[in-house]
Design a protein around this motif. Structure first.
Motif, short mmCIF file in Angstrom:
data_model
loop_
_atom_site.label_atom_id
_atom_site.label_comp_id
_atom_site.label_asym_id
_atom_site.label_seq_id
_atom_site.Cartn_x
_atom_site.Cartn_y
_atom_site.Cartn_z
N TYR A 157 0.86 -1.19 0.00
CA TYR A 157 0.00 0.00 0.00
C TYR A 157 0.89 1.23 0.00
CZ TYR A 157 -3.76 3.20 1.32
OH TYR A 157 -4.67 4.22 1.34
N GLN A 158 0.73 2.06 -1.02
CA GLN A 158 1.54 3.25 -1.18
C GLN A 158 3.03 2.91 -1.13
OE1 GLN A 158 0.02 6.08 1.73
NE2 GLN A 158 -1.32 6.96 0.16
N GLY A 159 3.41 1.83 -1.82
CA GLY A 159 4.82 1.44 -1.94
C GLY A 159 5.40 0.71 -0.75
N LYS A 160 4.59 0.37 0.25
CA LYS A 160 5.09 -0.26 1.46
C LYS A 160 4.38 -1.59 1.67
CE LYS A 160 5.52 0.46 6.46
NZ LYS A 160 5.20 1.38 7.58
N VAL A 161 5.15 -2.63 2.04
CA VAL A 161 4.55 -3.93 2.35
C VAL A 161 3.79 -3.81 3.67
CG1 VAL A 161 5.00 -6.35 2.89
CG2 VAL A 161 6.34 -5.22 1.12
N GLU A 162 2.48 -3.98 3.61
CA GLU A 162 1.63 -3.82 4.79
C GLU A 162 1.20 -5.15 5.39
OE1 GLU A 162 0.96 -1.28 6.43
OE2 GLU A 162 1.32 0.46 5.15
N ALA A 163 1.13 -6.19 4.57
CA ALA A 163 0.67 -7.48 5.10
C ALA A 163 1.21 -8.60 4.22
CB ALA A 163 -0.85 -7.53 5.15
N VAL A 164 1.51 -9.73 4.89
CA VAL A 164 1.93 -10.95 4.20
C VAL A 164 1.11 -12.10 4.75
CG1 VAL A 164 3.82 -12.55 3.72
CG2 VAL A 164 4.28 -10.09 3.85
N ILE A 165 0.41 -12.80 3.86
CA ILE A 165 -0.42 -13.93 4.27
C ILE A 165 0.20 -15.21 3.70
CG2 ILE A 165 -2.70 -15.00 4.12
CD1 ILE A 165 -3.88 -12.22 3.81
N THR A 166 0.49 -16.15 4.58
CA THR A 166 1.10 -17.41 4.14
C THR A 166 0.24 -18.63 4.48
OG1 THR A 166 2.38 -17.52 6.20
CG2 THR A 166 3.45 -16.52 4.27
N GLU A 167 -0.88 -18.41 5.17
CA GLU A 167 -1.76 -19.53 5.50
C GLU A 167 -2.83 -19.66 4.43
OE1 GLU A 167 -3.42 -19.21 9.37
OE2 GLU A 167 -1.48 -19.11 10.40
N GLU A 168 -3.01 -20.90 3.94
CA GLU A 168 -4.01 -21.11 2.90
C GLU A 168 -5.41 -20.96 3.47
OE1 GLU A 168 -4.87 -25.66 2.29
OE2 GLU A 168 -2.69 -25.36 2.40
N GLY A 169 -6.34 -20.55 2.62
CA GLY A 169 -7.72 -20.36 3.02
C GLY A 169 -8.29 -19.07 2.46
N THR A 170 -9.44 -18.64 3.01
CA THR A 170 -10.13 -17.45 2.53
C THR A 170 -10.14 -16.39 3.63
OG1 THR A 170 -11.55 -18.77 1.10
CG2 THR A 170 -12.30 -16.55 1.61
N THR A 171 -9.82 -15.17 3.25
CA THR A 171 -9.86 -14.05 4.19
C THR A 171 -10.92 -13.06 3.72
OG1 THR A 171 -7.49 -14.26 4.68
CG2 THR A 171 -8.54 -12.16 5.21
N ASP A 172 -11.86 -12.71 4.63
CA ASP A 172 -12.88 -11.72 4.33
C ASP A 172 -12.33 -10.35 4.68
OD1 ASP A 172 -15.08 -10.03 4.20
OD2 ASP A 172 -16.46 -11.61 4.84
N LEU A 173 -12.08 -9.54 3.68
CA LEU A 173 -11.43 -8.26 3.94
C LEU A 173 -12.30 -7.31 4.74
CD1 LEU A 173 -9.60 -7.60 0.56
CD2 LEU A 173 -8.92 -9.02 2.48
N LYS A 174 -13.60 -7.49 4.68
CA LYS A 174 -14.51 -6.59 5.40
C LYS A 174 -14.46 -6.85 6.90
CE LYS A 174 -19.30 -5.01 5.66
NZ LYS A 174 -20.66 -5.12 5.08
N THR A 175 -14.36 -8.12 7.28
CA THR A 175 -14.44 -8.46 8.70
C THR A 175 -13.08 -8.73 9.32
OG1 THR A 175 -14.74 -10.80 8.14
CG2 THR A 175 -16.72 -9.46 8.38
N SER A 176 -12.03 -8.66 8.54
CA SER A 176 -10.70 -8.94 9.09
C SER A 176 -10.34 -7.92 10.16
CB SER A 176 -9.65 -8.91 7.98
OG SER A 176 -8.36 -9.05 8.53
N ASN A 177 -9.65 -8.40 11.21
CA ASN A 177 -9.27 -7.52 12.31
C ASN A 177 -7.91 -6.86 12.11
OD1 ASN A 177 -11.58 -8.02 13.88
ND2 ASN A 177 -10.69 -9.95 14.64
N GLU A 178 -7.28 -7.09 10.95
CA GLU A 178 -5.99 -6.47 10.69
C GLU A 178 -6.16 -4.94 10.64
OE1 GLU A 178 -3.00 -7.62 10.34
OE2 GLU A 178 -3.38 -9.78 10.43
#
Length: 338
Positions: A54-75
């Motif tokens: 985001y804006q040239g910066k690594v903000e998140a790395v996901i390495t676990e397989e599965g589905t992430t709901d971006l609306k409800t994620s607590n990140e």
């Protein structure tokens, strides 16, 4: 309505890496400026990971397989991102990059140029080639993204092999020099050399985010100059062993070969002289000039013992130091003196 419909169609609701090529280890999900909805779902398949920039910066790395709901994620990152999405601020773009976490198996390597080092035993330059295989994977997405791909849209297995080929020669040269491996020690110590080289390479590639595994040396070969030197050493060793079996020193064997060569080529003055004197010198050699140490004293062959002469003569024939014709002629002379 048409305008809003077009804007909404820009935004994706499902994000995934479909049917990745076996050759791809890094892939940008989109390069046309598409944004994602606040309610999008991120799908990370087996053996995959995902980097969010985001804006040239690594903000998140996901390495676990599965589905992430971006609306409800607590990140916290998603919370910040969702505000921009809800406001339809299109200038805030998200870079979504997929990478392979699964191990890439059985990759071939070979030295792109001849490795040269000084043989520690025989003191001559050695030119060596080596080849083998290895496996690798992306272990740390952050260093890999910032130091290797640097914002590129994709990265392939061939790209990694090119880096590997350019980095392997110097560590291997250093290890061979430090380990003091003679040319004769290379093959029987391939596992030790591979382990030492792997240690050096692992440190270097870990800084780029890679894990290097299963590194092996499958074979080696020498250049033509080295092979000529090796063959010469082998010939000298064989001649030395043959001379010892016949009771001769290596110097005496060389003297005998020189006399035989001169006798066979009497064209010049030196050759003629050698040919005339070869029989005399040969007889002197057989007469007992060969000595071996015993308890600090010199024990010489009895020049008048025909049995000793015949035994010595037979050894020379068996060691192929003289021909059958030479053997028969000298044997006849010895028997005539009895």
């Amino acid at each position: 309505m048409g305008l809003f419909s077009g804007i909404r169609n820009q935004f994706r609701s499902v994000i995934q890496w479909d049917n990745p090529s076996p050759n791809d280890i890094f892939f940008r999900w989109t390069d046309n400026g598409d944004e994602i909805k606040n309610a999008s779902k991120l799908i990370v398949g087996p053996g995959q990971g995902c980097i969010f920039v985001y804006q040239g910066k690594v903000e998140a790395v996901i390495t676990e397989e599965g589905t992430t709901d971006l609306k409800t994620s607590n990140e916290p990152f998603w919370t910040t991102l969702s505000r921009f999405m809800q406001a339809f601020q299109s200038e805030f773009k998200v870079g979504i990059f997929y990478f392979r976490t699964a191990k890439v198996l059985n990759q071939k390597w070979g030295t792109p140029s001849i490795i040269k080092y000084q043989d520690p035993v025989y003191k001559f330059p050695v030119g060596l080639r080596a080849f083998g295989n290895y496996s690798f994977r992306i272990a740390q997405a952050g260093p890999f993204f910032s130091q290797v791909v640097a914002g590129a849209n994709n990265y392939t297995v061939e790209d990694f092999r090119a880096v590997m080929g350019s980095r392997i020669v110097q560590p291997l040269s250093d290890f061979l020099a430090e380990g003091a491996f003679s040319y004769a020690d290379i093959d029987r110590n391939r596992n030790e050399i591979a382990a030492g080289l792997n240690e050096k390479l692992v440190q270097e590639f870990s800084l780029m985010g890679f894990a290097l595994e299963d590194f092996r040396i499958e074979g080696t070969s020498f250049d033509e100059d080295t092979m000529r030197r090796i063959n010469r050493i082998a010939d000298m060793n064989a001649e030395s062993q043959a001379a010892a079996a016949a009771g001769l020193s290596y110097a005496q064997l060389q003297q005998l070969d020189a006399m035989k060569s001169a006798a066979a080529n009497p064209g010049g003055g030196a050759g003629l002289g050698m040919g005339m004197g070869a029989g005399v010198a040969f007889g002197q050699m057989m007469a007992g000039q060969i000595a071996t140490p015993s308890n600090g004293a010199q024990a010489s062959v009895d020049a008048n013992d025909p049995m000793a002469k015949l035994a010595q003569l037979k050894k020379m024939l068996e060691s192929e130091l003289i021909s059958k014709e030479e053997f028969d002629a000298k044997k006849k002379d010895i028997l005539a003196q009895m």
